[in-house]
Design an enzyme around this catalytic site. Sequence first.
Site, PDB file in Angstrom:
ATOM      1  N   GLY A  26      -5.474  -4.219   7.582  1.00 21.63           N
ATOM      2  CA  GLY A  26      -6.509  -3.196   7.569  1.00 21.63           C
ATOM      3  C   GLY A  26      -7.582  -3.335   8.628  1.00 21.63           C
TER       4      GLY A  26
ATOM      5  N   ARG B  25     -14.360  -7.204   0.086  1.00 21.16           N
ATOM      6  CA  ARG B  25     -13.739  -6.737   1.334  1.00 21.16           C
ATOM      7  C   ARG B  25     -13.186  -5.312   1.125  1.00 21.16           C
ATOM      8  NH1 ARG B  25      -8.191  -5.027   2.629  1.00 21.16           N
ATOM      9  NH2 ARG B  25      -7.810  -5.513   4.818  1.00 21.16           N
TER      10      ARG B  25
ATOM     11  N   THR C  21       0.834  -1.196   0.000  1.00 23.36           N
ATOM     12  CA  THR C  21       0.000   0.000   0.000  1.00 23.36           C
ATOM     13  C   THR C  21       0.870   1.248   0.000  1.00 23.36           C
ATOM     14  OG1 THR C  21      -1.838  -1.064   1.090  1.00 23.36           O
ATOM     15  CG2 THR C  21      -1.525   1.259   1.591  1.00 23.36           C
TER      16      THR C  21
ATOM     17  N   GLY D  13      -0.898  -1.651   6.615  1.00 23.10           N
ATOM     18  CA  GLY D  13      -0.825  -2.836   7.464  1.00 23.10           C
ATOM     19  C   GLY D  13      -2.113  -3.630   7.403  1.00 23.10           C
TER      20      GLY D  13
ATOM     21  N   GLY E 225     -10.756  -2.445   3.029  1.00 16.05           N
ATOM     22  CA  GLY E 225      -9.800  -2.289   4.119  1.00 16.05           C
ATOM     23  C   GLY E 225      -9.873  -0.911   4.753  1.00 16.05           C
ATOM     24  N   ASP E 226      -8.814  -0.568   5.458  1.00 21.07           N
ATOM     25  CA  ASP E 226      -8.769   0.703   6.178  1.00 21.07           C
ATOM     26  C   ASP E 226      -8.475   1.900   5.276  1.00 21.07           C
ATOM     27  OD1 ASP E 226      -6.222  -0.534   5.799  1.00 21.07           O
ATOM     28  OD2 ASP E 226      -5.323   0.924   7.158  1.00 21.07           O
TER      29      ASP E 226
HETATM   30  N1  ASP Z   1      -3.984  -1.634   4.797  1.00 14.20           N
HETATM   31  C1  ASP Z   1      -4.182  -2.302   3.538  1.00 14.20           C
HETATM   32  C2  ASP Z   1      -5.498  -3.059   3.591  1.00 14.20           C
HETATM   33  O1  ASP Z   1      -5.783  -3.660   4.600  1.00 14.20           O
HETATM   34  C3  ASP Z   1      -3.094  -3.262   3.178  1.00 14.20           C
HETATM   35  C4  ASP Z   1      -1.660  -2.732   3.228  1.00 14.20           C
HETATM   36  O2  ASP Z   1      -1.384  -1.768   3.928  1.00 14.20           O
HETATM   37  O3  ASP Z   1      -0.771  -3.266   2.540  1.00 14.20           O
HETATM   38  O4  ASP Z   1      -6.197  -3.082   2.604  1.00 14.20           O
END
Ligand code: ASP
Length: 320
Positions: A238, A212, A184, A236, A214-215
């Site tokens: 998420g 799904r 990310t 990270g 994520g954050d």
């Molecule tokens: N935070 C991202 C997610 O959960 C993944 C990542 O940071 O690599 O979608």
Amino acid sequence: MPSHDTPLPPGRHALALHGGAGTIARSSAEAEAPYHAALRAALAAGDAVLSSGGTALQAVVAAVVALEDCPLFNAGHGAVFTADETHELDAGVMDGRTLAAGALAGVTTLRNPILGALEVLRDGHCVLMGGAAAERWCAARGVASVEPGYFSTAQRRAQLHAARARDRDRAVLDHTGASTKMGTVGAVALDRHGHIAAATSTGGMTNKRPGRIGDTPLVGAGVYAHDAGCAVSTTGTGEHFIRGCVAHDVHARMVYAGLPLADAAHRAITESLAPLGGSGGLVAIDRQGRIAMPYNSDGMYRAWLREGESARSAVFDDAI
Ligand code: ASP
């Protein structure tokens, strides 16, 4: 105290970005060189905006576009695959001056999801849009579309197959046990006018369940900016960042508990993310140009510059 943790003289700009955090195997300087070069190029794109008097909002978007266009990172071209061998992209951006925010979730055809998120912010009607209707709306406003195959790379497909061979049902961070390493992307910036902004963009997690989210596109979890405190972009696992409201947690610790940026950012990782079982990191900046980049994973790809100081990049604790 690291040099990037001191206040800058007023009127100077600063920028920090990340290319993901995770379980990153140490490799040779030669193998890491392209990643440092790509991070530095994105830094230069953001710096060009800030040096010419542009806003923090414009700068974080410029830096993230550069990272989305680079196949080494899990955003835009080179995004990871879902369990259905498709791509679903999330992005969010926030302006600390106005608290305006825009985000997209689960988009599949926008070449640069962060530019779509910026359109949502500019329009101001809503904050978070998702799905085909959001893509049509962005395209009608001139955001470039591509065939979904544009995002695919052979390395990411191999990474999906390896992840599914290990555990068919588990979604993993881009870097975790991966054949390639980047993740990310995100950026935070302070402009010469004294305002801050944040942007984050991702393909999510390898082998994630279709649908799904994520954050990354969630204000307060994966992206946050408020001139009264700080601007934050996270990377990270998420679900843990969502449950810990990690991006806003940094801001809240500054504003409500009176902590300096470095302490607030560190505690958000150790006290709000880690107890949930989360892994990852963040980049954060305040209006004095202090920068914090804590992580609890093995490493985090990151780069930063402050006007008048030289640009730096790092994967582990050894910045170059
Ligand atoms: N935070 C991202 C997610 O959960 C993944 C990542 O940071 O690599 O979608």
